[in-house]
Design an enzyme around this catalytic site. Structure first.
Site, PDB file in Angstrom:
ATOM      1  N   LYS A 157       1.019  -1.333  -0.389  1.00  0.00           N
ATOM      2  CA  LYS A 157      -0.211  -0.167   0.200  1.00  0.00           C
ATOM      3  C   LYS A 157       1.177   1.222   0.039  1.00  0.00           C
ATOM      4  O   LYS A 157       0.479   2.219  -0.705  1.00  0.00           O
ATOM      5  CB  LYS A 157      -1.185   0.094   1.472  1.00  0.00           C
ATOM      6  CG  LYS A 157      -2.463   1.106   0.773  1.00  0.00           C
ATOM      7  CD  LYS A 157      -2.776   0.317   2.205  1.00  0.00           C
ATOM      8  CE  LYS A 157      -3.949   2.219   2.260  1.00  0.00           C
ATOM      9  NZ  LYS A 157      -4.729   2.532   0.939  1.00  0.00           N
TER      10      LYS A 157
ATOM     11  N   LYS B 281      -9.513 -11.118  -7.604  1.00  0.00           N
ATOM     12  CA  LYS B 281     -10.477 -11.519  -6.878  1.00  0.00           C
ATOM     13  C   LYS B 281     -11.494 -10.316  -7.012  1.00  0.00           C
ATOM     14  O   LYS B 281     -11.115  -9.107  -6.957  1.00  0.00           O
ATOM     15  CB  LYS B 281      -9.755 -11.415  -5.849  1.00  0.00           C
ATOM     16  CG  LYS B 281      -9.149 -10.587  -4.608  1.00  0.00           C
ATOM     17  CD  LYS B 281      -8.934 -10.976  -3.382  1.00  0.00           C
ATOM     18  CE  LYS B 281      -9.274  -9.342  -1.954  1.00  0.00           C
ATOM     19  NZ  LYS B 281      -9.340  -9.951  -1.500  1.00  0.00           N
TER      20      LYS B 281
ATOM     21  N   LYS C  10     -14.085  -4.816  -3.440  1.00  0.00           N
ATOM     22  CA  LYS C  10     -15.178  -3.792  -3.345  1.00  0.00           C
ATOM     23  C   LYS C  10     -14.112  -2.653  -4.247  1.00  0.00           C
ATOM     24  O   LYS C  10     -14.506  -1.738  -5.379  1.00  0.00           O
ATOM     25  CB  LYS C  10     -15.539  -3.330  -1.815  1.00  0.00           C
ATOM     26  CG  LYS C  10     -16.444  -2.869  -1.637  1.00  0.00           C
ATOM     27  CD  LYS C  10     -17.538  -3.030  -2.028  1.00  0.00           C
ATOM     28  CE  LYS C  10     -18.486  -1.953  -1.694  1.00  0.00           C
ATOM     29  NZ  LYS C  10     -19.912  -2.338  -2.072  1.00  0.00           N
TER      30      LYS C  10
HETATM   31  P1  ADP Z   1     -12.391  -6.770   0.348  1.00  0.00           P
HETATM   32  O1  ADP Z   1     -11.198  -7.052  -0.652  1.00  0.00           O
HETATM   33  O2  ADP Z   1     -13.517  -6.682  -0.785  1.00  0.00           O
HETATM   34  O3  ADP Z   1     -11.840  -5.364   0.769  1.00  0.00           O
HETATM   35  P2  ADP Z   1     -11.885  -7.157   2.486  1.00  0.00           P
HETATM   36  O4  ADP Z   1     -10.546  -7.416   2.280  1.00  0.00           O
HETATM   37  O5  ADP Z   1     -12.583  -6.936   3.421  1.00  0.00           O
HETATM   38  O6  ADP Z   1     -12.404  -7.515   1.547  1.00  0.00           O
HETATM   39  O7  ADP Z   1     -12.128  -9.469   3.642  1.00  0.00           O
HETATM   40  C1  ADP Z   1     -13.036  -9.682   4.112  1.00  0.00           C
HETATM   41  C2  ADP Z   1     -13.116 -10.415   4.218  1.00  0.00           C
HETATM   42  O8  ADP Z   1     -13.512 -11.146   3.001  1.00  0.00           O
HETATM   43  C3  ADP Z   1     -11.601 -12.115   4.084  1.00  0.00           C
HETATM   44  O9  ADP Z   1     -12.048 -13.025   4.963  1.00  0.00           O
HETATM   45  C4  ADP Z   1     -11.316 -12.461   2.400  1.00  0.00           C
HETATM   46  O10 ADP Z   1     -10.508 -13.090   3.130  1.00  0.00           O
HETATM   47  C5  ADP Z   1     -12.051 -12.630   1.898  1.00  0.00           C
HETATM   48  N1  ADP Z   1     -12.263 -12.598   0.792  1.00  0.00           N
HETATM   49  C6  ADP Z   1     -12.860 -10.652   0.214  1.00  0.00           C
HETATM   50  N2  ADP Z   1     -13.257 -11.166  -1.297  1.00  0.00           N
HETATM   51  C7  ADP Z   1     -12.796 -12.043  -1.460  1.00  0.00           C
HETATM   52  C8  ADP Z   1     -12.844 -13.210  -2.406  1.00  0.00           C
HETATM   53  N3  ADP Z   1     -12.756 -12.484  -3.506  1.00  0.00           N
HETATM   54  N4  ADP Z   1     -12.900 -14.893  -2.790  1.00  0.00           N
HETATM   55  C9  ADP Z   1     -12.927 -15.241  -1.153  1.00  0.00           C
HETATM   56  N5  ADP Z   1     -13.487 -14.544   0.093  1.00  0.00           N
HETATM   57  C10 ADP Z   1     -13.308 -12.893  -0.094  1.00  0.00           C
HETATM   58 NA    NA Z   2      -9.137  -5.392   1.582  1.00  0.00          NA
END
Ligand code: ADP
Ligand code: NA
Length: 329
Positions: free
Chosen positions: A114, A197, A200
């Site tokens: 980051k 992946k 958001k």
């Molecule tokens: P984002 O990537 O949307 O910011 P977070 O990092 O806050 O989401 O992830 C919250 C939870 O959801 C974590 O346990 C993460 O491993 C899971 N997670 C987030 N995106 C995915 C994805 N595309 N596939 C599987 N698990 C995910």
């Molecule tokens: Na994230």
């Protein structure tokens, strides 16, 4: 308590969780309740490592908790709470920050990535010390297991190091947690950029937000990127879009991928997308109804979170007291 304990959390940084959060986290948390004394937290202290609008944060914290419950987390069997309601998290994080090396914290790749992308001028120090707060979250509850994705492995490693270091310096206090890597954890890809992946931060038409209009989501599924071929095969390397749709359908339907592949033999991508959309609607419509019901009775939801915080504190307070005592407070 004879069952092993497990801790996990999600940040309230959006109104809606997305399908990746659901299939990668929440859907795994639900069955883990049978094996573990599970503690699931809406980690709002973590959320403020980036700027948040107070009223928006307050709403997002509630609606994130509502999505935990709508997904099937049972707040009677498990502890569901909001991190800021239990001050011991911040208090233990301070103690742990004092036994964390500056270089050690600097090596956390998530922060390094980051910082190298965006620089550190605009970030608060909290973004840097975030993994130490994460260690406090886990160590406060003597959690044996932490369900983690690959991206969180290094942070869990820090939690383990800090537990061992504290125990060595001050005497046996903390359980050293181990990663619980959920087998076949669905890694859900972005529908438009299936080599990335679902997230958001990518957002847009590749991301299925659970609280979006289901019809719009079905349309996103029907417009998902596939590839030039015709064959429905599970080949994440060469057919990432089709493979992602199969992963989603498998997770939502409970049918394994090979069975789906043979079922779709001779069928087209359109048939697959249609079935994914139907499976998604079958899941998301009742999910949304449960979230809506939970959100209409704010007091009842707040009561659930207050009860969770009370039960979490009953575990966290004596643990912090023990750590304080060992340190010499
Ligand atoms: P984002 O990537 O949307 O910011 P977070 O990092 O806050 O989401 O992830 C919250 C939870 O959801 C974590 O346990 C993460 O491993 C899971 N997670 C987030 N995106 C995915 C994805 N595309 N596939 C599987 N698990 C995910
Ligand atoms: Na994230």
């Amino acid at each position: 308590l004879t069952r092993p304990r497990l801790f996990s959390g999600i940040q309230p940084t959006n109104d809606s969780l997305h399908l990746g959060n659901y299939l990668g986290a929440l859907a795994n948390w639900v069955p883990l309740q049978a094996e573990y004394d599970a503690i699931y937290s809406v980690v709002d202290l973590h959320a403020i490592t980036l700027p948040q609008e107070p009223a928006v944060l307050r709403h997002r914290t509630r609606v994130t908790a509502a999505q935990f419950l709508a997904a099937g987390i049972d707040p009677v069997r498990s502890i569901v709470f909001c991190q800021s309601h239990v001050p011991e998290h911040a208090e233990l994080a301070w103690v742990l920050s004092c036994i964390t090396g500056f270089g050690e914290a600097s090596r956390m790749t998530q922060f390094k990535d980051k910082a190298s992308r965006e620089g550190t001028d605009g970030s608060g120090v909290g973004l840097f010390t975030y993994p130490i707060l994460q260690a406090a979250d886990i160590l406060l509850y003597d959690a044996d297991a932490v369900p983690v994705g690959e991206d969180q492995r290094q942070h869990l490693e820090l939690s383990r190091d800090l537990a061992q270091r504290f125990n060595h310096r001050f005497g046996e206090t903390f359980v050293v947690p181990r990663p619980h890597i959920v087998k076949e954890t669905a890694k859900i890809a972005d529908l438009q950029n299936p080599e990335k992946k679902m997230s958001k931060s990518l957002g847009g038409s590749g991301c299925l937000d659970l609280l979006d209009d289901p019809k719009a989501s079905a349309k996103k599924i029907r417009s998902a990127v596939t590839d030039a071929g015709r064959e429905i095969a599970f080949d994440p390397e060469n057919k990432p879009g089709v493979s992602n749709l199969l992963t989603i359908l498998s997770a939502l339907s409970g049918t394994d991928v090979p069975t789906l592949v043979s079922k779709f033999e001779g069928a087209g991508y359109g048939d697959l997308k249609k079935e994914v959309a139907e499976a998604y609607l079958g899941f998301v419509e009742p999910f949304q109804a449960r979230v809506e019901e939970l959100m209409t009775d704010e007091q009842a939801l707040d009561d659930i979170l207050a009860d969770g915080a009370r039960r979490a504190r009953a575990l966290a307070a004596p643990k912090l007291a023990e750590a304080y005592d060992k340190v010499g407070f």
